[in-house]
Design a protein around this motif. Structure first.
Motif, PDB file in Angstrom:
ATOM      1  N   UNK A   1      59.065  -1.141  45.009  1.00  0.00           N
ATOM      2  CA  UNK A   1      59.620  -1.518  46.311  1.00  0.00           C
ATOM      3  C   UNK A   1      60.783  -0.594  46.667  1.00  0.00           C
ATOM      4  N   UNK A   2      60.804  -0.167  47.926  1.00  0.00           N
ATOM      5  CA  UNK A   2      61.938   0.589  48.475  1.00  0.00           C
ATOM      6  C   UNK A   2      62.711  -0.310  49.412  1.00  0.00           C
ATOM      7  N   UNK A   3      64.028  -0.373  49.231  1.00  0.00           N
ATOM      8  CA  UNK A   3      64.908  -1.065  50.171  1.00  0.00           C
ATOM      9  C   UNK A   3      65.973  -0.078  50.629  1.00  0.00           C
ATOM     10  N   UNK A   4      66.114   0.052  51.945  1.00  0.00           N
ATOM     11  CA  UNK A   4      67.179   0.861  52.526  1.00  0.00           C
ATOM     12  C   UNK A   4      68.208  -0.099  53.129  1.00  0.00           C
ATOM     13  N   UNK A   5      69.450   0.045  52.708  1.00  0.00           N
ATOM     14  CA  UNK A   5      70.543  -0.782  53.207  1.00  0.00           C
ATOM     15  C   UNK A   5      71.364   0.011  54.218  1.00  0.00           C
ATOM     16  N   UNK A   6      71.883  -0.698  55.204  1.00  0.00           N
ATOM     17  CA  UNK A   6      72.760  -0.055  56.185  1.00  0.00           C
ATOM     18  C   UNK A   6      74.173  -0.597  56.052  1.00  0.00           C
ATOM     19  N   UNK A   7      75.141   0.312  56.028  1.00  0.00           N
ATOM     20  CA  UNK A   7      76.536  -0.075  56.000  1.00  0.00           C
ATOM     21  C   UNK A   7      77.030  -0.418  54.608  1.00  0.00           C
ATOM     22  N   UNK A   8      78.308  -0.767  54.565  1.00  0.00           N
ATOM     23  CA  UNK A   8      78.969  -1.204  53.331  1.00  0.00           C
ATOM     24  C   UNK A   8      79.547  -2.569  53.631  1.00  0.00           C
ATOM     25  N   UNK A   9      78.949  -3.606  53.065  1.00  0.00           N
ATOM     26  CA  UNK A   9      79.298  -4.953  53.476  1.00  0.00           C
ATOM     27  C   UNK A   9      79.135  -5.924  52.326  1.00  0.00           C
ATOM     28  N   UNK A  10      79.837  -7.067  52.415  1.00  0.00           N
ATOM     29  CA  UNK A  10      79.649  -8.143  51.447  1.00  0.00           C
ATOM     30  C   UNK A  10      78.251  -8.736  51.549  1.00  0.00           C
ATOM     31  N   UNK A  11      77.629  -8.595  52.707  1.00  0.00           N
ATOM     32  CA  UNK A  11      76.268  -9.074  52.924  1.00  0.00           C
ATOM     33  C   UNK A  11      75.350  -7.860  53.059  1.00  0.00           C
ATOM     34  N   UNK A  12      74.608  -7.504  52.002  1.00  0.00           N
ATOM     35  CA  UNK A  12      73.711  -6.349  52.112  1.00  0.00           C
ATOM     36  C   UNK A  12      72.766  -6.492  53.305  1.00  0.00           C
ATOM     37  N   UNK A  13      72.654  -5.429  54.093  1.00  0.00           N
ATOM     38  CA  UNK A  13      71.819  -5.464  55.294  1.00  0.00           C
ATOM     39  C   UNK A  13      70.627  -4.532  55.095  1.00  0.00           C
ATOM     40  N   UNK A  14      69.451  -5.071  54.718  1.00  0.00           N
ATOM     41  CA  UNK A  14      68.270  -4.217  54.559  1.00  0.00           C
ATOM     42  C   UNK A  14      67.670  -3.870  55.913  1.00  0.00           C
TER      43      UNK A  14
ATOM     44  N   UNK B   1      62.251  -2.331  54.181  1.00  0.00           N
ATOM     45  CA  UNK B   1      61.870  -2.997  52.936  1.00  0.00           C
ATOM     46  C   UNK B   1      60.346  -2.933  52.830  1.00  0.00           C
ATOM     47  N   UNK B   2      59.859  -2.142  51.869  1.00  0.00           N
ATOM     48  CA  UNK B   2      58.403  -1.997  51.740  1.00  0.00           C
ATOM     49  C   UNK B   2      58.004  -2.060  50.273  1.00  0.00           C
ATOM     50  N   UNK B   3      56.897  -2.735  50.012  1.00  0.00           N
ATOM     51  CA  UNK B   3      56.408  -2.908  48.646  1.00  0.00           C
ATOM     52  C   UNK B   3      54.975  -2.398  48.538  1.00  0.00           C
ATOM     53  N   UNK B   4      54.668  -1.801  47.396  1.00  0.00           N
ATOM     54  CA  UNK B   4      53.297  -1.448  47.056  1.00  0.00           C
ATOM     55  C   UNK B   4      52.984  -2.027  45.679  1.00  0.00           C
ATOM     56  N   UNK B   5      51.841  -2.669  45.555  1.00  0.00           N
ATOM     57  CA  UNK B   5      51.445  -3.266  44.278  1.00  0.00           C
ATOM     58  C   UNK B   5      50.695  -2.215  43.462  1.00  0.00           C
ATOM     59  N   UNK B   6      51.286  -1.766  42.350  1.00  0.00           N
ATOM     60  CA  UNK B   6      50.686  -0.759  41.482  1.00  0.00           C
ATOM     61  C   UNK B   6      50.173  -1.352  40.172  1.00  0.00           C
ATOM     62  N   UNK B   7      50.787  -2.448  39.731  1.00  0.00           N
ATOM     63  CA  UNK B   7      50.459  -3.092  38.453  1.00  0.00           C
ATOM     64  C   UNK B   7      50.443  -2.075  37.306  1.00  0.00           C
ATOM     65  N   UNK B   8      51.520  -1.316  37.233  1.00  0.00           N
ATOM     66  CA  UNK B   8      51.647  -0.323  36.169  1.00  0.00           C
ATOM     67  C   UNK B   8      51.604  -0.956  34.784  1.00  0.00           C
ATOM     68  N   UNK B   9      52.033  -2.224  34.696  1.00  0.00           N
ATOM     69  CA  UNK B   9      52.100  -2.877  33.398  1.00  0.00           C
ATOM     70  C   UNK B   9      50.810  -3.536  32.950  1.00  0.00           C
ATOM     71  N   UNK B  10      49.766  -3.482  33.755  1.00  0.00           N
ATOM     72  CA  UNK B  10      48.504  -4.131  33.371  1.00  0.00           C
ATOM     73  C   UNK B  10      47.889  -3.391  32.177  1.00  0.00           C
ATOM     74  N   UNK B  11      47.567  -4.154  31.156  1.00  0.00           N
ATOM     75  CA  UNK B  11      46.957  -3.568  29.966  1.00  0.00           C
ATOM     76  C   UNK B  11      47.937  -2.962  28.985  1.00  0.00           C
TER      77      UNK B  11
END
Length: 498
Positions: free
Chosen positions: A20-33, A36-46
């Motif tokens: 997963x890639x998350x890009x945050x904007x700014x510097x804040x107490x509340x992270x602002x994504x 946000x994109x995910x790809x299922x690779x299942x690298x750990x299978x097997x």
């Protein structure tokens, strides 16, 4: 004139199940994504059988990571880092894979986290998302389960176990009875878990979030927000029993069911059930902030962690949507006489409500109450538990004259008890009165005050403020009195009234 682009940062979480890639904007107490994109690779299978990363996942990984690198670079993210976790650190070909990534992305930091480092990042993520969290943090991934003890003094006693949902399924050869025995053996070997017996259990990771989403749908819970979703220990135990025995088809039919996670659900439920048996927590709290938010707080906003995230959000909304940054503190002091016996949490919520009290000022007047209600109930920001959302949203809707029987208040009606409901409505009426008196300006609020004369609530106006007296002020004062079930009176006081 071109405005300067806010600082951006990005992290890739390269896990055993997904990347997963998350890009945050700014510097804040509340992270602002902002991406946000995910790809299922299942690298750990097997991995349990072969000791190597899944070849099919590897063939996709380079393409996905090239895309993520291009996006982060195009968005100007700095820092940008790739964090590899259980599958990469445990696989015999993990170093070879990382070397190929470094050759393909020269200059991009790629770090293989140890299990303890992964647990620590997750704990900081929980501290980010749930201020004051104390108890056991359990972060389940595809390859491992990280456990770490969290106190108000810091992080302690981290362990990593081979109980990620993919690895546990492989180790047990898909047999849930075998998975139960494996989970028991691994969890029982963690000696320090006795220190957190009876504490809160914080659940982090996509597979645990899937359990929460399914349970929210099953229970027709009125707020579809996983973060801060809280269950009593017995409720959590019942949930795991249901998930272990429910037919897959019945889970698929639930609204919003995370269908890509359904294969993982029985193993996540098994791990959770064994944890519940071992630590007997007082309650279970789901947290959406974990490793990635922990990375953000460590590398981008370390000085922000001590801040109150609710106040940061409320003050930012006031600056963007309100008309004055002086009125909120004046209103907080002005409403003090109404809440002399409030506890620490109630006082904190009242302060937040005062900062949010003008965020509907630019909305259409016919929809201002409802628009404000939804804006606050669904606010993007850490630190807001579900009761706080319901309480603040109700108070602010009443501030804008919402009818307390309105259908759109149903979530607050479901989540608040009678006492909390009454207190929120009382504050909303008081804020409405404050704005009637002041017109949203601190200077007109000065010279007026609420006070008690016996059992009667009095609005006192200094001679210099008598001009603000009007029909709307009288109506607002009367409504506040009806809510509090007290008589009210408006009087002119001496000029030196504070």
């Amino acid at each position: 004139m071109q405005t300067e682009m806010p600082r951006r940062s990005a992290v890739v979480d390269l896990g055993s199940n997904s990347v997963r890639l998350v890009v945050f904007e700014g510097v804040s107490r509340n992270p602002v994504p902002i991406f946000n994109e995910k790809a299922v690779l299942r690298l750990g299978r097997g991995l349990t059988t072969t000791g190597r990363l899944n070849e099919e996942g590897l063939s996709m990984a380079m393409e996905v990571l090239n895309r993520f690198h291009a996006i982060a670079r195009g968005m100007g993210a700095d820092p940008f880092e790739i964090l590899a976790t259980a599958a990469v650190r445990d696989a015999s070909n993990g170093p070879e894979f990382v070397a190929a990534l470094r050759a393909n992305m020269p200059g991009v930091p790629i770090r293989i986290l140890s299990g303890e480092e992964e647990a620590d990042h997750s704990a900081i993520g929980v501290m980010c998302g749930i201020p004051g969290a104390s108890g056991l943090v359990a972060d389940v991934g595809g390859g491992s389960l990280e456990l770490i003890r969290l106190t108000r003094d810091g992080r302690h006693d981290a362990n990593t176990l081979p109980l990620g949902v993919i690895r546990l399924g492989d180790r047990a050869k898909g047999d849930l009875a075998a998975a139960k025995n494996l989970a028991d053996a691994d969890i029982n070997a963690v000696s320090w878990l006795s220190k957190v017996k009876g504490d809160t259990l914080y659940l982090v990771g996509g597979a645990f979030r899937a359990l929460a989403r399914l349970h929210i749908a099953r229970m027709q819970y009125p707020l579809n927000i996983v973060h801060y979703y809280t269950l009593e220990a017995e409720e959590a135990r019942e949930m795991t029993g249901w998930l272990l025995h429910a037919p897959r088809r019945s889970l698929e039919r639930l609204p919003g069911a995370p269908k890509k996670r359904l294969d993982d659900v029985p193993f996540a439920a098994t791990v959770l059930r064994r944890l519940l048996r071992k630590v007997q927590p007082s309650k279970v709290v789901f947290c959406v902030d974990g490793l990635r938010e922990g990375w953000y707080m460590l590398n981008v906003a370390p000085d922000c962690l001590p801040q109150d995230p609710m106040e940061v959000v409320a003050q930012d909304m006031c600056a963007r949507l309100g008309r004055s940054n002086k009125v909120p503190e004046a209103l907080f002091k002005w409403t003090n006489p109404l809440f002399l016996k409030e506890g620490r949490r109630a006082k904190h919520l009242r302060r937040i409500a005062c900062w949010l009290s003008d965020v509907g000022s630019h909305d259409h007047p016919e929809y201002r109450a409802e628009q404000t209600y939804w804006r606050i109930l669904r606010v993007q920001g850490v630190g807001f538990d579900h009761e706080a959302r319901a309480w603040l949203a109700l108070a602010l809707a009443v501030r804008y004259a919402a009818d307390t029987t309105a259908d759109f208040l149903a979530t607050s009606r479901a989540l608040l008890d009678e006492s909390a409901w009454r207190q929120a409505v009382s504050l909303g009426q008081a804020l409405r009165l404050g704005y009637s008196v002041s017109g949203g300006t601190a200077v007109l609020l000065e010279g007026t005050q609420l006070a008690w004369q016996g059992k009667e609530l009095v609005l006192e106006l200094a001679s210099s403020r008598v001009a603000v007296k009007g029909e709307s002020v009288g109506r607002s004062l009367s409504r506040l009195g009806q809510t509090l079930d007290v008589a009210t009176c408006l009087i002119e006081a001496a000029p030196n009234v504070k």
